[in-house]
Design a protein around this motif. Structure first.
Motif, PDB file in Angstrom:
ATOM      1  N   VAL A   1       0.860  -1.174   0.000  1.00  0.00           N
ATOM      2  CA  VAL A   1       0.000   0.000   0.000  1.00  0.00           C
ATOM      3  C   VAL A   1       0.900   1.227   0.000  1.00  0.00           C
ATOM      4  O   VAL A   1       1.799   1.348   0.827  1.00  0.00           O
ATOM      5  N   VAL A   2       0.655   2.150  -0.944  1.00  0.00           N
ATOM      6  CA  VAL A   2       1.419   3.387  -1.038  1.00  0.00           C
ATOM      7  C   VAL A   2       0.448   4.541  -0.847  1.00  0.00           C
ATOM      8  O   VAL A   2      -0.539   4.653  -1.579  1.00  0.00           O
ATOM      9  N   ILE A   3       0.719   5.393   0.148  1.00  0.00           N
ATOM     10  CA  ILE A   3      -0.195   6.479   0.504  1.00  0.00           C
ATOM     11  C   ILE A   3       0.524   7.818   0.411  1.00  0.00           C
ATOM     12  O   ILE A   3       1.656   7.960   0.888  1.00  0.00           O
ATOM     13  N   ASN A   4      -0.139   8.803  -0.180  1.00  0.00           N
ATOM     14  CA  ASN A   4       0.366  10.169  -0.222  1.00  0.00           C
ATOM     15  C   ASN A   4       0.320  10.725   1.198  1.00  0.00           C
ATOM     16  O   ASN A   4      -0.745  10.779   1.817  1.00  0.00           O
ATOM     17  N   LYS A   5       1.444  11.147   1.749  1.00  0.00           N
ATOM     18  CA  LYS A   5       1.503  11.599   3.142  1.00  0.00           C
ATOM     19  C   LYS A   5       0.755  12.907   3.374  1.00  0.00           C
ATOM     20  O   LYS A   5       0.207  13.127   4.442  1.00  0.00           O
ATOM     21  N   LYS A   6       0.703  13.773   2.381  1.00  0.00           N
ATOM     22  CA  LYS A   6       0.068  15.080   2.568  1.00  0.00           C
ATOM     23  C   LYS A   6      -1.442  15.015   2.465  1.00  0.00           C
ATOM     24  O   LYS A   6      -2.154  15.653   3.215  1.00  0.00           O
ATOM     25  N   THR A   7      -1.953  14.227   1.517  1.00  0.00           N
ATOM     26  CA  THR A   7      -3.405  14.195   1.294  1.00  0.00           C
ATOM     27  C   THR A   7      -4.080  12.964   1.876  1.00  0.00           C
ATOM     28  O   THR A   7      -5.286  12.943   2.030  1.00  0.00           O
ATOM     29  N   GLY A   8      -3.311  11.912   2.156  1.00  0.00           N
ATOM     30  CA  GLY A   8      -3.898  10.667   2.640  1.00  0.00           C
ATOM     31  C   GLY A   8      -4.466   9.806   1.524  1.00  0.00           C
ATOM     32  O   GLY A   8      -5.012   8.742   1.763  1.00  0.00           O
ATOM     33  N   THR A   9      -4.331  10.262   0.286  1.00  0.00           N
ATOM     34  CA  THR A   9      -4.849   9.521  -0.862  1.00  0.00           C
ATOM     35  C   THR A   9      -3.995   8.291  -1.110  1.00  0.00           C
ATOM     36  O   THR A   9      -2.771   8.340  -1.036  1.00  0.00           O
ATOM     37  N   GLU A  10      -4.658   7.207  -1.407  1.00  0.00           N
ATOM     38  CA  GLU A  10      -3.964   5.965  -1.703  1.00  0.00           C
ATOM     39  C   GLU A  10      -3.520   5.972  -3.159  1.00  0.00           C
ATOM     40  O   GLU A  10      -4.332   6.067  -4.063  1.00  0.00           O
ATOM     41  N   TYR A  11      -2.203   5.905  -3.387  1.00  0.00           N
ATOM     42  CA  TYR A  11      -1.688   5.826  -4.750  1.00  0.00           C
ATOM     43  C   TYR A  11      -1.890   4.422  -5.310  1.00  0.00           C
ATOM     44  O   TYR A  11      -2.374   4.238  -6.405  1.00  0.00           O
ATOM     45  N   TYR A  12      -1.439   3.438  -4.541  1.00  0.00           N
ATOM     46  CA  TYR A  12      -1.453   2.062  -5.012  1.00  0.00           C
ATOM     47  C   TYR A  12      -1.862   1.136  -3.880  1.00  0.00           C
ATOM     48  O   TYR A  12      -1.585   1.399  -2.715  1.00  0.00           O
ATOM     49  N   ASN A  13      -2.491   0.034  -4.241  1.00  0.00           N
ATOM     50  CA  ASN A  13      -2.810  -1.041  -3.311  1.00  0.00           C
ATOM     51  C   ASN A  13      -2.829  -2.305  -4.160  1.00  0.00           C
ATOM     52  O   ASN A  13      -3.751  -2.526  -4.928  1.00  0.00           O
ATOM     53  N   TYR A  14      -1.795  -3.118  -4.041  1.00  0.00           N
ATOM     54  CA  TYR A  14      -1.669  -4.282  -4.910  1.00  0.00           C
ATOM     55  C   TYR A  14      -0.888  -5.384  -4.203  1.00  0.00           C
ATOM     56  O   TYR A  14      -0.305  -5.170  -3.143  1.00  0.00           O
ATOM     57  N   VAL A  15      -0.884  -6.550  -4.793  1.00  0.00           N
ATOM     58  CA  VAL A  15      -0.180  -7.708  -4.233  1.00  0.00           C
ATOM     59  C   VAL A  15       1.160  -7.857  -4.957  1.00  0.00           C
ATOM     60  O   VAL A  15       1.221  -7.818  -6.185  1.00  0.00           O
ATOM     61  N   PHE A  16       2.215  -8.018  -4.161  1.00  0.00           N
ATOM     62  CA  PHE A  16       3.544  -8.265  -4.716  1.00  0.00           C
ATOM     63  C   PHE A  16       4.233  -9.284  -3.832  1.00  0.00           C
ATOM     64  O   PHE A  16       4.509  -9.024  -2.660  1.00  0.00           O
ATOM     65  N   SER A  17       4.482 -10.447  -4.368  1.00  0.00           N
ATOM     66  CA  SER A  17       5.122 -11.503  -3.592  1.00  0.00           C
ATOM     67  C   SER A  17       6.606 -11.541  -3.903  1.00  0.00           C
ATOM     68  O   SER A  17       7.008 -11.717  -5.052  1.00  0.00           O
ATOM     69  N   MET A  18       7.414 -11.335  -2.870  1.00  0.00           N
ATOM     70  CA  MET A  18       8.860 -11.406  -3.055  1.00  0.00           C
ATOM     71  C   MET A  18       9.285 -12.810  -3.456  1.00  0.00           C
ATOM     72  O   MET A  18      10.235 -12.986  -4.197  1.00  0.00           O
ATOM     73  N   ALA A  19       8.573 -13.836  -2.990  1.00  0.00           N
ATOM     74  CA  ALA A  19       8.907 -15.221  -3.321  1.00  0.00           C
ATOM     75  C   ALA A  19       8.727 -15.479  -4.806  1.00  0.00           C
ATOM     76  O   ALA A  19       9.535 -16.171  -5.439  1.00  0.00           O
ATOM     77  N   ASP A  20       7.681 -14.892  -5.407  1.00  0.00           N
ATOM     78  CA  ASP A  20       7.439 -15.067  -6.845  1.00  0.00           C
ATOM     79  C   ASP A  20       8.554 -14.464  -7.684  1.00  0.00           C
ATOM     80  O   ASP A  20       8.861 -14.935  -8.761  1.00  0.00           O
ATOM     81  N   GLU A  21       9.157 -13.408  -7.183  1.00  0.00           N
ATOM     82  CA  GLU A  21      10.207 -12.726  -7.926  1.00  0.00           C
ATOM     83  C   GLU A  21      11.578 -13.321  -7.656  1.00  0.00           C
ATOM     84  O   GLU A  21      12.555 -12.908  -8.252  1.00  0.00           O
ATOM     85  N   GLY A  22      11.656 -14.232  -6.702  1.00  0.00           N
ATOM     86  CA  GLY A  22      12.938 -14.842  -6.388  1.00  0.00           C
ATOM     87  C   GLY A  22      13.889 -13.878  -5.703  1.00  0.00           C
ATOM     88  O   GLY A  22      15.094 -13.984  -5.838  1.00  0.00           O
ATOM     89  N   LYS A  23      13.342 -12.917  -4.979  1.00  0.00           N
ATOM     90  CA  LYS A  23      14.184 -11.891  -4.366  1.00  0.00           C
ATOM     91  C   LYS A  23      14.162 -11.976  -2.850  1.00  0.00           C
ATOM     92  O   LYS A  23      14.177 -10.986  -2.167  1.00  0.00           O
ATOM     93  N   LEU A  24      14.070 -13.169  -2.303  1.00  0.00           N
ATOM     94  CA  LEU A  24      14.094 -13.335  -0.855  1.00  0.00           C
ATOM     95  C   LEU A  24      15.491 -13.330  -0.313  1.00  0.00           C
ATOM     96  O   LEU A  24      16.421 -13.690  -0.917  1.00  0.00           O
TER      97      LEU A  24
END
Length: 121
Positions: free
Chosen positions: A98-121
């Protein structure tokens, strides 16, 4: 007929006394307008690399939006990082970013990202 008129009056006064005896609650007005959608795609280009058990180096890029920083474990599976513009929260258990704009509180992004799927553990 007189009985029906008396019954009607008693009934009306009963409803009035019931409504005045009930506790008063303020109406909560919720802004139902949709939030401004800033993301151009539902999943920005995201890179995450585990630095330690309590830190994840993160880079998120989508169009002109760019975040690069370290997410630090706050509690359990929750990692948080921020810069002057945004706060990034990542739940390792659910893989939710979840990525939120600190000044307005608006949510920029809300998505699923698995580090295991990317092989970046």
């Amino acid at each position: 007929m007189k009985f029906l008129a008396s019954l009607l009056i008693v009934t009306l006064f009963s409803f009035t006394s019931i409504t005045t005896a009930l506790p008063v609650q303020a109406d909560i007005i919720i802004n139902t307008q949709p939030r401004l959608i800033i993301a151009q795609s539902p999943t920005p280009v995201t890179y995450m690399t585990r630095k330690s058990a309590d830190e994840i180096v993160t880079q998120i890029q989508e169009g002109e939006f760019f975040f690069r920083g370290t997410l630090r474990r706050t509690q359990g599976n929750t990692f948080i990082g921020e810069d002057q513009q945004v706060r990034v929260m990542y739940d390792l258990g659910t893989s939710q970013v979840v990525v939120i704009n600190k000044k307005t509180g608006t949510e920029y992004y809300n998505y699923v990202f698995s580090m295991a799927d990317e092989g970046k553990l």
